[in-house]
Design a protein around this motif. Structure first.
Motif, PDB file in Angstrom:
ATOM      1  N   UNK A 182       0.829  -1.207   0.000  1.00  0.00           N
ATOM      2  CA  UNK A 182       0.000   0.000   0.000  1.00  0.00           C
ATOM      3  C   UNK A 182       0.868   1.265   0.000  1.00  0.00           C
ATOM      4  N   UNK A 183       1.971   1.239   0.749  1.00  0.00           N
ATOM      5  CA  UNK A 183       2.827   2.423   0.833  1.00  0.00           C
ATOM      6  C   UNK A 183       3.531   2.727  -0.480  1.00  0.00           C
ATOM      7  N   UNK A 184       3.973   1.693  -1.179  1.00  0.00           N
ATOM      8  CA  UNK A 184       4.838   1.876  -2.345  1.00  0.00           C
ATOM      9  C   UNK A 184       4.118   1.748  -3.681  1.00  0.00           C
ATOM     10  N   UNK A 185       2.897   1.212  -3.659  1.00  0.00           N
ATOM     11  CA  UNK A 185       2.206   0.923  -4.916  1.00  0.00           C
ATOM     12  C   UNK A 185       2.823  -0.231  -5.666  1.00  0.00           C
ATOM     13  N   UNK A 186       3.493  -1.120  -4.958  1.00  0.00           N
ATOM     14  CA  UNK A 186       4.171  -2.257  -5.595  1.00  0.00           C
ATOM     15  C   UNK A 186       3.181  -3.119  -6.365  1.00  0.00           C
ATOM     16  N   UNK A 187       3.644  -3.599  -7.516  1.00  0.00           N
ATOM     17  CA  UNK A 187       2.808  -4.468  -8.336  1.00  0.00           C
ATOM     18  C   UNK A 187       3.210  -5.921  -8.249  1.00  0.00           C
ATOM     19  N   UNK A 188       4.289  -6.216  -7.489  1.00  0.00           N
ATOM     20  CA  UNK A 188       4.758  -7.594  -7.370  1.00  0.00           C
ATOM     21  C   UNK A 188       5.568  -7.744  -6.086  1.00  0.00           C
ATOM     22  N   UNK A 189       5.512  -8.951  -5.528  1.00  0.00           N
ATOM     23  CA  UNK A 189       6.325  -9.315  -4.369  1.00  0.00           C
ATOM     24  C   UNK A 189       6.977 -10.658  -4.676  1.00  0.00           C
ATOM     25  N   UNK A 190       8.306 -10.709  -4.645  1.00  0.00           N
ATOM     26  CA  UNK A 190       9.042 -11.936  -4.964  1.00  0.00           C
ATOM     27  C   UNK A 190       9.913 -12.345  -3.772  1.00  0.00           C
ATOM     28  N   UNK A 191      10.134 -13.644  -3.637  1.00  0.00           N
ATOM     29  CA  UNK A 191      11.018 -14.155  -2.589  1.00  0.00           C
ATOM     30  C   UNK A 191      11.546 -15.529  -2.969  1.00  0.00           C
ATOM     31  N   UNK A 192      12.571 -15.971  -2.246  1.00  0.00           N
ATOM     32  CA  UNK A 192      13.142 -17.305  -2.443  1.00  0.00           C
ATOM     33  C   UNK A 192      12.436 -18.290  -1.519  1.00  0.00           C
ATOM     34  N   UNK A 193      12.220 -19.496  -2.013  1.00  0.00           N
ATOM     35  CA  UNK A 193      11.468 -20.484  -1.252  1.00  0.00           C
ATOM     36  C   UNK A 193      12.212 -20.979  -0.011  1.00  0.00           C
ATOM     37  N   UNK A 194      11.429 -21.308   1.010  1.00  0.00           N
ATOM     38  CA  UNK A 194      11.915 -22.010   2.195  1.00  0.00           C
ATOM     39  C   UNK A 194      11.148 -23.324   2.280  1.00  0.00           C
ATOM     40  N   UNK A 195      11.644 -24.268   3.072  1.00  0.00           N
ATOM     41  CA  UNK A 195      11.098 -25.625   3.009  1.00  0.00           C
ATOM     42  C   UNK A 195      10.713 -26.215   4.362  1.00  0.00           C
ATOM     43  N   UNK A 196      11.045 -25.555   5.453  1.00  0.00           N
ATOM     44  CA  UNK A 196      10.606 -26.048   6.754  1.00  0.00           C
ATOM     45  C   UNK A 196       9.118 -25.758   6.913  1.00  0.00           C
ATOM     46  N   UNK A 197       8.386 -26.569   7.678  1.00  0.00           N
ATOM     47  CA  UNK A 197       6.928 -26.458   7.710  1.00  0.00           C
ATOM     48  C   UNK A 197       6.410 -25.099   8.179  1.00  0.00           C
ATOM     49  N   UNK A 198       7.064 -24.468   9.146  1.00  0.00           N
ATOM     50  CA  UNK A 198       6.590 -23.165   9.617  1.00  0.00           C
ATOM     51  C   UNK A 198       6.719 -22.106   8.526  1.00  0.00           C
ATOM     52  N   UNK A 199       7.828 -22.120   7.807  1.00  0.00           N
ATOM     53  CA  UNK A 199       8.015 -21.150   6.720  1.00  0.00           C
ATOM     54  C   UNK A 199       7.057 -21.420   5.567  1.00  0.00           C
ATOM     55  N   UNK A 200       6.849 -22.688   5.256  1.00  0.00           N
ATOM     56  CA  UNK A 200       5.926 -23.037   4.173  1.00  0.00           C
ATOM     57  C   UNK A 200       4.525 -22.521   4.490  1.00  0.00           C
ATOM     58  N   UNK A 201       4.087 -22.715   5.721  1.00  0.00           N
ATOM     59  CA  UNK A 201       2.766 -22.241   6.124  1.00  0.00           C
ATOM     60  C   UNK A 201       2.677 -20.725   6.072  1.00  0.00           C
ATOM     61  N   UNK A 202       3.698 -20.051   6.569  1.00  0.00           N
ATOM     62  CA  UNK A 202       3.727 -18.583   6.512  1.00  0.00           C
ATOM     63  C   UNK A 202       3.688 -18.084   5.073  1.00  0.00           C
ATOM     64  N   UNK A 203       4.525 -18.670   4.217  1.00  0.00           N
ATOM     65  CA  UNK A 203       4.619 -18.199   2.839  1.00  0.00           C
ATOM     66  C   UNK A 203       3.332 -18.441   2.061  1.00  0.00           C
ATOM     67  N   UNK A 204       2.658 -19.532   2.368  1.00  0.00           N
ATOM     68  CA  UNK A 204       1.371 -19.801   1.704  1.00  0.00           C
ATOM     69  C   UNK A 204       0.369 -18.702   2.057  1.00  0.00           C
ATOM     70  N   UNK A 205       0.320 -18.341   3.329  1.00  0.00           N
ATOM     71  CA  UNK A 205      -0.622 -17.298   3.744  1.00  0.00           C
ATOM     72  C   UNK A 205      -0.228 -15.933   3.165  1.00  0.00           C
ATOM     73  N   UNK A 206       1.058 -15.676   3.081  1.00  0.00           N
ATOM     74  CA  UNK A 206       1.513 -14.426   2.474  1.00  0.00           C
ATOM     75  C   UNK A 206       1.105 -14.362   1.000  1.00  0.00           C
ATOM     76  N   UNK A 207       1.336 -15.438   0.280  1.00  0.00           N
ATOM     77  CA  UNK A 207       1.012 -15.448  -1.149  1.00  0.00           C
ATOM     78  C   UNK A 207      -0.478 -15.219  -1.380  1.00  0.00           C
ATOM     79  N   UNK A 208      -1.302 -15.873  -0.590  1.00  0.00           N
ATOM     80  CA  UNK A 208      -2.755 -15.699  -0.734  1.00  0.00           C
ATOM     81  C   UNK A 208      -3.150 -14.250  -0.457  1.00  0.00           C
ATOM     82  N   UNK A 209      -2.592 -13.648   0.586  1.00  0.00           N
ATOM     83  CA  UNK A 209      -2.946 -12.283   0.951  1.00  0.00           C
ATOM     84  C   UNK A 209      -2.500 -11.281  -0.110  1.00  0.00           C
ATOM     85  N   UNK A 210      -1.302 -11.460  -0.639  1.00  0.00           N
ATOM     86  CA  UNK A 210      -0.794 -10.529  -1.646  1.00  0.00           C
ATOM     87  C   UNK A 210      -1.607 -10.640  -2.938  1.00  0.00           C
TER      88      UNK A 210
END
Length: 472
Positions: free
Chosen positions: A87-115
């Protein structure tokens, strides 16, 4: 119209070269806004890995500044922080490198859905491992449970050439506000140990690449033998940098392949060690219980001690078991933040077999003390040593720390480097142990070195009897 900015969320990929998420952001066009978030997964890290991660983040920030860019630091839940930055920057994309431990996978899934709900492109990219876990299968379509077939399956796979670092990063017209890493207190839990360990670190992408170059040039030819000689600097040392992504496994792989093609004898052994790391991630992805429970579930009935308050556990943690090879390894960890891999096996075997203590006690302690801490490798190593894990050393194979010392430290150089008690002129490294340990441990180099808390032969026999009488 100019392209909207891209947020690049850095995590354990603290480098500009061979960073697929960063490369994709540059190729998308428009401004690139690098971000690091101190979320709950950062806060829950142990003392040494949290401190080391913070040093890597600081170094990345300086590297980006040299390119006319910045690293925006924010704290809070990752989803909320990234939504606010969009919202602050008007960004049109958010990119990141994958993680594989279960806590990170769960966090990243929720982040992707929200974005994506914000109608913003959200994409994860490879980079922390070479072979995505879901792409390596047996002929029956199952995941591999044994290392050797896994190695044979991937050793001839094409690993894409490492991506070059971007020449420049377009800056936004205005930068969002950033927190100060000095306010985060990432080094707080290290206390006085930080000053002792710091000289042994190689922080940042440039030092990681130089470390690899020196290894390939001077050490890799003799690596197959030298890696087990505990008093010799015969390993790459790259576990520190791989842990926070200051170098990528693909960069290491291609350097190793070039060395193998040049006829360097130890190069294939080095490649196998890289694939052992991949195997740990493969298993963590497919069986997340690797991190928290016995991988072999029938070991749940084994009579390990789980009480960390036992005097034997305290002696093990303090490097005061009376077994010099074990104690030297623990002290090396407190002074340097790392421990020679051969000695890690001895230390782990001693705790889980001679002392009959649960591997979780050791795993948790290493989680707190290692600057090269890696969730998959640490769990895999402990379960392998204990006998409860995949591809494990059989429980009845109990490492004898005395004969192991005779074989891998025959002139006692390693022991003398790390044990100060009962020596007329102890080494500076051995004395550093007393500067690094918690002040609550009232220990001095003038103390007498302790007698063994468990006789080596008696400890081995007790472990074997427990194994033979197991109820599983």
């Amino acid at each position: 119209m100019s392209k909207s900015p891209t947020l690049v969320w850095f995590r354990r990929d603290l480098r500009l070269g061979d960073n697929a998420a960063l490369t994709a952001a540059v190729e998308r066009g428009g401004p690139v806004i690098p971000v690091f978030i101190r979320d709950a997964l950062v806060d829950q890290l142990g003392a040494a890995p949290k401190w080391r991660l913070g040093l890597g983040v600081e170094h990345l920030a300086k590297t980006l500044e040299a390119k006319g860019s910045r690293l925006i630091l924010r704290s809070g839940p990752a989803r909320e922080v990234l939504e606010e930055l969009v919202r602050e920057t008007g960004a049109g994309a958010v990119y990141w490198s994958r993680a594989y431990d279960p806590d990170s996978v769960d966090r990243d899934r929720r982040v992707k859905e929200a974005i994506k709900d914000l109608d913003v492109d959200a994409a994860s990219h490879t980079g922390h491992i070479m072979f995505e876990p879901w792409t390596v299968e047996t002929k029956q379509g199952a995941f591999y449970k044994v290392y050797t077939p896994f190695w044979k399956s991937v050793k001839d796979r094409d690993v894409p050439a490492p991506l070059p670092a971007p020449h420049e990063l377009m800056a936004p017209s205005s930068w969002p506000e950033s927190e100060k890493i000095t306010d985060w207190g990432l080094a707080a839990a290290m206390r006085r140990g930080a000053d002792v360990v710091y000289p042994y670190l190689h922080v940042g992408e440039e030092k990681a690449m130089n470390r690899m170059s020196v290894f390939v040039r001077d050490k890799i030819d003799d690596y197959a033998q030298a890696r087990d000689r505990v008093a010799v600097d015969g390993t790459s040392g790259l576990s520190e940098n791989l842990a926070v992504g200051e170098i990528s496994p693909a960069q290491c792989w291609h350097a190793g392949r070039r060395a193998m093609e040049a006829g360097k004898a130890g190069a294939e052994t080095f490649l196998k060690e890289l694939v052992w790391r991949e195997f740990a991630y493969h298993l963590m992805w497919h069986t997340p219980r690797l991190l928290t429970d016995n991988w072999r579930e029938d070991w749940d009935a084994f009579p390990w001690n789980e009480d960390e308050r036992l005097s034997e556990v305290k002696a093990w943690k303090q490097g005061r078991t009376g077994i010099r090879f074990v104690d030297a390894g623990m002290r090396e960890m407190y002074v340097t933040g790392r421990m020679h891999n051969r000695v890690r096996m001895i230390v782990a075997s001693y705790l889980t077999k001679h002392l009959m203590c649960h591997w979780k006690i050791g795993q948790k302690w290493f989680d707190d003390c290692l600057i090269d801490w890696d969730p998959a490798s640490n769990a895999m190593g402990w379960q392998w040593s204990a006998g409860s894990g995949p591809d494990a050393t059989p429980y009845f194979r109990v490492f004898n720390p005395v004969t192991q010392r005779e074989k891998f430290d025959p002139d006692r150089s390693y022991i003398d480097r790390w044990i100060a008690e009962d020596r007329r002129n102890p080494s500076a490294t051995a004395l550093s142990y007393f500067d690094a340990i918690p002040e609550s441990w009232p220990l001095s180099p003038d103390d007498a070195y302790p007698d063994p808390i468990v006789d080596v032969k008696e400890g081995r026999q007790r472990a074997l009897e427990a194994y033979q009488n197991r109820d599983f």
